[in-house]
Write a protein that holds these residues in place. Structure first.
Motif, short mmCIF file in Angstrom:
data_model
loop_
_atom_site.label_atom_id
_atom_site.label_comp_id
_atom_site.label_asym_id
_atom_site.label_seq_id
_atom_site.Cartn_x
_atom_site.Cartn_y
_atom_site.Cartn_z
N UNK A 1 33.35 54.16 49.51
CA UNK A 1 34.58 53.95 50.26
C UNK A 1 34.40 52.75 51.18
N UNK A 2 35.39 51.87 51.21
CA UNK A 2 35.31 50.65 52.01
C UNK A 2 34.82 49.45 51.21
N UNK A 3 34.46 49.66 49.94
CA UNK A 3 33.94 48.59 49.08
C UNK A 3 35.03 47.85 48.31
N UNK A 4 34.70 46.64 47.91
CA UNK A 4 35.48 45.84 46.97
C UNK A 4 34.52 45.33 45.91
N UNK A 5 35.00 45.27 44.67
CA UNK A 5 34.14 44.80 43.58
C UNK A 5 34.99 44.01 42.57
N UNK A 6 34.61 42.74 42.33
CA UNK A 6 35.35 41.93 41.35
C UNK A 6 34.78 42.10 39.95
N UNK B 1 40.54 38.34 32.33
CA UNK B 1 41.36 38.60 33.51
C UNK B 1 40.47 38.96 34.69
N UNK B 2 40.83 38.47 35.85
CA UNK B 2 40.14 38.83 37.08
C UNK B 2 40.75 40.12 37.61
N UNK B 3 39.89 41.13 37.81
CA UNK B 3 40.30 42.43 38.34
C UNK B 3 39.50 42.68 39.62
N UNK B 4 40.18 43.20 40.64
CA UNK B 4 39.50 43.53 41.89
C UNK B 4 39.67 45.02 42.15
N UNK B 5 38.53 45.73 42.20
CA UNK B 5 38.55 47.13 42.60
C UNK B 5 38.45 47.18 44.12
N UNK B 6 39.33 47.93 44.73
CA UNK B 6 39.29 48.15 46.18
C UNK B 6 39.28 49.64 46.44
N UNK B 7 38.39 50.07 47.32
CA UNK B 7 38.36 51.46 47.73
C UNK B 7 38.56 51.49 49.24
N UNK B 8 39.82 51.54 49.67
CA UNK B 8 40.10 51.48 51.10
C UNK B 8 39.57 52.69 51.85
N UNK B 9 39.18 52.48 53.09
CA UNK B 9 38.73 53.58 53.94
C UNK B 9 39.83 54.63 54.01
N UNK B 10 39.49 55.89 53.70
CA UNK B 10 40.45 56.98 53.75
C UNK B 10 41.48 56.96 52.63
N UNK C 1 49.08 33.17 45.62
CA UNK C 1 49.43 31.89 46.23
C UNK C 1 49.00 30.70 45.36
N UNK C 2 47.71 30.60 45.11
CA UNK C 2 47.20 29.50 44.29
C UNK C 2 46.18 29.97 43.27
N UNK C 3 46.22 31.28 42.95
CA UNK C 3 45.36 31.87 41.92
C UNK C 3 43.87 31.70 42.23
N UNK C 4 43.53 31.76 43.50
CA UNK C 4 42.13 31.72 43.94
C UNK C 4 41.53 33.11 43.70
N UNK C 5 40.34 33.21 43.11
CA UNK C 5 39.73 34.54 42.88
C UNK C 5 39.43 35.26 44.18
N UNK C 6 39.78 36.55 44.23
CA UNK C 6 39.47 37.36 45.39
C UNK C 6 37.98 37.63 45.52
N UNK C 7 37.20 37.29 44.52
CA UNK C 7 35.75 37.44 44.63
C UNK C 7 35.23 36.58 45.79
N UNK C 8 36.00 35.59 46.19
CA UNK C 8 35.65 34.76 47.35
C UNK C 8 36.26 35.29 48.63
N UNK C 9 37.04 36.35 48.52
CA UNK C 9 37.75 36.91 49.66
C UNK C 9 36.89 37.85 50.48
N UNK C 10 37.52 38.43 51.50
CA UNK C 10 36.85 39.36 52.41
C UNK C 10 37.67 40.65 52.46
#
Length: 102
Positions: free
Chosen positions: A14-19, A25-34, A46-55
């Protein structure tokens, strides 16, 4: 379409992200807290930037290119233009997280 295995659930917390890159296709798994594990499009609309570079802070995913912010539970943009990330169906079978590309 068939579900495609991504990873073992035990490798996420919980709280993790995984690209992932799945069939080009770029897929981002998000497990939000709670919240529940989610699978979203892994590119910022916006400009198709990969979320693997995100926070991901456990609740919000921020694209570091231009500071667009997305809710990890709904995919809704909270800072940037009015948009929502595409969500992919996912399931967990025998401890393996699987996603369906629609």
């Amino acid at each position: 379409m068939a579900y495609i295995p991504l990873c073992k659930l035990r490798n996420l917390m919980e709280g993790d992200a995984a690209p992932f890159n799945v069939e080009g296709r770029e897929i981002m798994l998000l497990w939000p807290d709670g919240g529940e594990l989610q699978a979203f499009d892994g590119l910022c609309p916006h400009q198709r930037i990969p979320f693997s570079r995100g926070v991901f802070n456990g609740r919000y995913l921020t694209c570091t290119a231009h500071d667009w912010v997305f809710d990890g539970r709904s995919g809704e943009c909270r800072q940037g233009e009015d948009c929502t990330l595409a969500r992919y169906p996912l399931r967990v079978v025998d401890g393996v997280v699987e996603v369906e590309l629609t």
